[in-house]
Design an enzyme around this catalytic site. Structure first.
Site, PDB file in Angstrom:
ATOM      1  N   GLY A   1      58.766  -7.779  55.555  1.00  0.00           N
ATOM      2  CA  GLY A   1      57.765  -7.183  54.683  1.00  0.00           C
ATOM      3  C   GLY A   1      58.321  -6.652  53.376  1.00  0.00           C
ATOM      4  O   GLY A   1      59.538  -6.576  53.161  1.00  0.00           O
ATOM      5  N   GLU A   2      57.396  -6.231  52.503  1.00  0.00           N
ATOM      6  CA  GLU A   2      57.781  -5.714  51.196  1.00  0.00           C
ATOM      7  C   GLU A   2      58.643  -4.463  51.336  1.00  0.00           C
ATOM      8  O   GLU A   2      58.293  -3.512  52.042  1.00  0.00           O
ATOM      9  CB  GLU A   2      56.537  -5.358  50.371  1.00  0.00           C
ATOM     10  N   GLY A   3      59.781  -4.475  50.660  1.00  0.00           N
ATOM     11  CA  GLY A   3      60.608  -3.286  50.560  1.00  0.00           C
ATOM     12  C   GLY A   3      61.071  -2.710  51.878  1.00  0.00           C
ATOM     13  O   GLY A   3      61.412  -1.523  51.947  1.00  0.00           O
TER      14      GLY A   3
END
Length: 322
Positions: A48-50
């Protein structure tokens, strides 16, 4: 293990929580997910993002927009110390696992890049090919709402696609998936497997995943993290204030896959903590491009064209020393 046909691709969606704001401990979780995916025969794993080292939830929990507030500045400094410096080798072990297990990786990181001075932070999406080589680092073009208080706007350098078996894969971070022109920039380069990474929540993934798939006639893989209040390490600065204001579940996941017809083949998952697997078939792309291809037979480049600046931006351009 039975060989996977060249037109098939087995994907692992790593719906995991970070050890929040702890780079080294989160790297260990990422490495574990990669090894497990390789053991299951996955050829691509997406995070996932970040996720490395985590999403800046404190901004919504501590009055992040208040000017010059100590708690916000101290948490930002803690964040920066745990962000990823690619030039310093922070992703070397991940690349080594990719090469060892012949698995491609899309990894959402918070990057502290040296080419922008080494202090500002960017939400970046890194693609590592099956040979363990970093092929692109896409810095999120426009952080969303309160993210702008801790992340910097990126550039077009990472708007790139990559070959993966018979597929051409590209990716975007979170709400930039809603931006028509960056999507078109990837479509025009031949993308047929779109990776959309999110910090979490089926609220984000349930509509746009199917929309992009139907618009592009591509597979779309949306991968989110999960985050519980228990994932805040107790040594996090201002821990008591954070948990006092935080809900029990900050992100519920929602990872999913839509096929080129815009229908779900893996519905948004809000229960799994770990890898979610599915195998996709490239032939479905050709089937759905028969009647619509946004950058091919259904486009009019004589009327509308998109120009993309992929130059990596930097404040200083140094001439070679004599």
């Amino acid at each position: 293990m039975t060989a996977i046909p060249e037109n098939h691709l087995k994907i692992a969606m790593a719906q995991i929580a970070p050890v929040w704001l702890n780079k080294q401990a989160t790297l260990e979780k990422i490495k574990k997910a990669i090894i497990e995916a390789a053991q299951e025969g996955a050829e691509l794993i997406v995070f996932g993002e970040g996720v490395l080292p985590g999403y800046p939830y404190w901004l919504a929990l501590t009055g992040g927009a208040e000017w010059n507030k100590d708690v916000v500045k101290e948490l930002h400094a803690h964040y920066a110390r745990n962000c990823v410096d690619i030039d310093a080798g922070d992703l070397e072990e991940v690349c080594t696992l990719s090469r060892k297990h012949n698995i491609a990786i899309y990894l959402g990181i918070i990057e502290r890049p040296q080419d922008r001075g080494g202090h500002s932070l960017y939400a970046s999406l890194v693609y590592i090919n099956q040979e363990g080589e970093i092929q692109s680092v896409h810095r999120k073009l426009q952080p969303t709402y309160d993210e702008r208080l801790t992340w910097s706007p990126g550039d077009g350098h990472g708007l790139q696609v990559h070959p993966l078996k018979q597929f051409t894969v590209g990716g975007l971070n979170c709400w930039e998936n809603w931006m028509p022109l960056p999507r078109a920039a990837l479509y025009g380069q031949g993308e047929n497997l779109h990776i959309a990474v999110w910090p979490g929540s089926d609220y984000n993934t349930k509509d746009i995943t199917r929309f992009i798939a139907r618009e592009s006639r591509s597979f779309v893989v949306s991968v989110s993290s999960r985050m519980h209040i228990s994932d805040f390490p107790k040594d996090t600065p201002h821990y008591e204030e954070l948990v006092k204001n935080a809900p029990e579940l900050l992100s519920n996941g929602g990872s999913c896959i839509a096929g080129p017809d815009g229908e779900f083949i893996v519905h948004p998952d809000i229960t799994t903590e770990g890898n979610i697997y599915h195998t996709i078939d490239f032939n479905r792309v050709y089937e759905e491009r028969q009647n619509f291809d946004a950058v091919g037979h259904y486009s009019r480049p004589d009327v509308t064209q998109l120009h993309v600046n992929r130059e990596r931006q930097s404040t200083v351009k140094l001439s070679p020393s004599s």
